[in-house]
Write a protein that holds these residues in place. Sequence first.
Motif, short mmCIF file in Angstrom:
data_model
loop_
_atom_site.label_atom_id
_atom_site.label_comp_id
_atom_site.label_asym_id
_atom_site.label_seq_id
_atom_site.Cartn_x
_atom_site.Cartn_y
_atom_site.Cartn_z
N PRO A 8 0.80 -1.23 0.00
CA PRO A 8 0.00 0.00 0.00
C PRO A 8 0.82 1.28 0.00
O PRO A 8 0.39 2.31 -0.54
N LYS A 64 1.44 3.07 -3.38
CA LYS A 64 0.36 3.71 -4.10
C LYS A 64 0.41 5.23 -3.95
O LYS A 64 0.55 5.75 -2.84
N GLN A 88 -1.46 8.60 -3.90
CA GLN A 88 -2.83 8.99 -3.60
C GLN A 88 -3.48 9.70 -4.79
O GLN A 88 -2.91 10.62 -5.36
N ASN A 89 -4.67 9.22 -5.16
CA ASN A 89 -5.49 9.82 -6.22
C ASN A 89 -4.82 9.80 -7.60
O ASN A 89 -5.12 10.63 -8.45
N THR A 123 1.61 1.60 -8.83
CA THR A 123 1.57 2.80 -8.00
C THR A 123 0.23 3.53 -8.10
O THR A 123 -0.04 4.42 -7.29
N SER A 124 -0.61 3.19 -9.07
CA SER A 124 -1.88 3.90 -9.25
C SER A 124 -2.96 3.30 -8.36
O SER A 124 -2.82 2.20 -7.82
N GLU A 125 -4.06 4.06 -8.20
CA GLU A 125 -5.14 3.62 -7.31
C GLU A 125 -6.40 3.18 -8.04
O GLU A 125 -7.11 2.29 -7.58
N CYS A 143 -3.68 -4.34 -7.78
CA CYS A 143 -4.33 -3.70 -6.63
C CYS A 143 -4.91 -2.32 -6.93
O CYS A 143 -4.91 -1.44 -6.07
N ASN A 144 -5.41 -2.13 -8.15
CA ASN A 144 -6.18 -0.93 -8.45
C ASN A 144 -7.66 -1.20 -8.19
O ASN A 144 -8.13 -2.33 -8.33
N LEU A 167 -11.99 6.95 -3.40
CA LEU A 167 -10.93 7.96 -3.27
C LEU A 167 -11.00 8.73 -1.96
O LEU A 167 -9.99 9.21 -1.46
#
Length: 280
Positions: free
Chosen positions: A125, A128, A130-131, A203-205, A228-229, A263
């Motif tokens: 986590p 990642k 953020q946003n 790294t993206s959400e 894990c998106n 988000l």
Amino acid sequence: YQRFFLDLDQIKDLNLQDYDIIFCHDPTWILPLKTISKNNMYVTHNHWIDILGKTQRGENYSYAFRQIEGMYYADLIYTNSLASKQFLEQMLYWVNEKIAKKITKKIKIFHSPVRDEIFGLNIHPSQKEQNLIVYNQRLSSYPEYQTSLATFLRLFNSLAKKIKLRVIFTNPSGYKLEKIKNANFEHEIVKYNYDKYLKLLATSEVSPCFYENTRIWSAALLEAAALCNFVIAPNHSCYKEMLLNDNLYDTKKQAYNKIHYFLTKTAEKKQPTLDSIKTA
């Protein structure tokens, strides 16, 4: 070899007669290969279906008929999803019932897995950003892709009024698009190699798509989910086989609410859980 081109001179050098089973990644190859070697078992994976009728490229029947021809002469046919199989059967019966019955008996479903490179990445986590949103769908001029992009812009322009977003468009097919018009958020278009693309997804959400027409599979969404998106897609065709209910939407408003909830961890309209959002 390319999807639309088969070099028989090169194929001849492979001595096909020495093999029991020949796998063709597109059924259009089967009949030309059978002119070289008839006694093999031919297996094909219909991962892409050309549509009979008025296609996005105009009145283009020839490639669709070549696919049908190949499936007719194949011994075994795999396709990506139940949605793909049903779509294919519907099109075949429109052409000819006798041909359709012979072909559909040979169709098996094989849900495409993610590639091995993904399992070599350790996701935590803390990696990642953020946003960070990745839109890894094609930036093509075809109407179906333009519709998905237009919906993406409408929803994320609205989200950007409340949340600071950074969006990366990966442009997987390399279309010559340098700028996204009407995007009211920080963004860039990149053309990464596969390894760098996977590291980006790590790294993206969030990674969404908004196709309104029937789709037979989405490797892009599967890659994003495996890394894990939070992926979200319309509640139809192959997406119902690929994703959980929390990742599906029935209306654009529902899609907006689910993304906003993910988000911010705070739902609009006093919706406390994803379960209440998915039935809104």
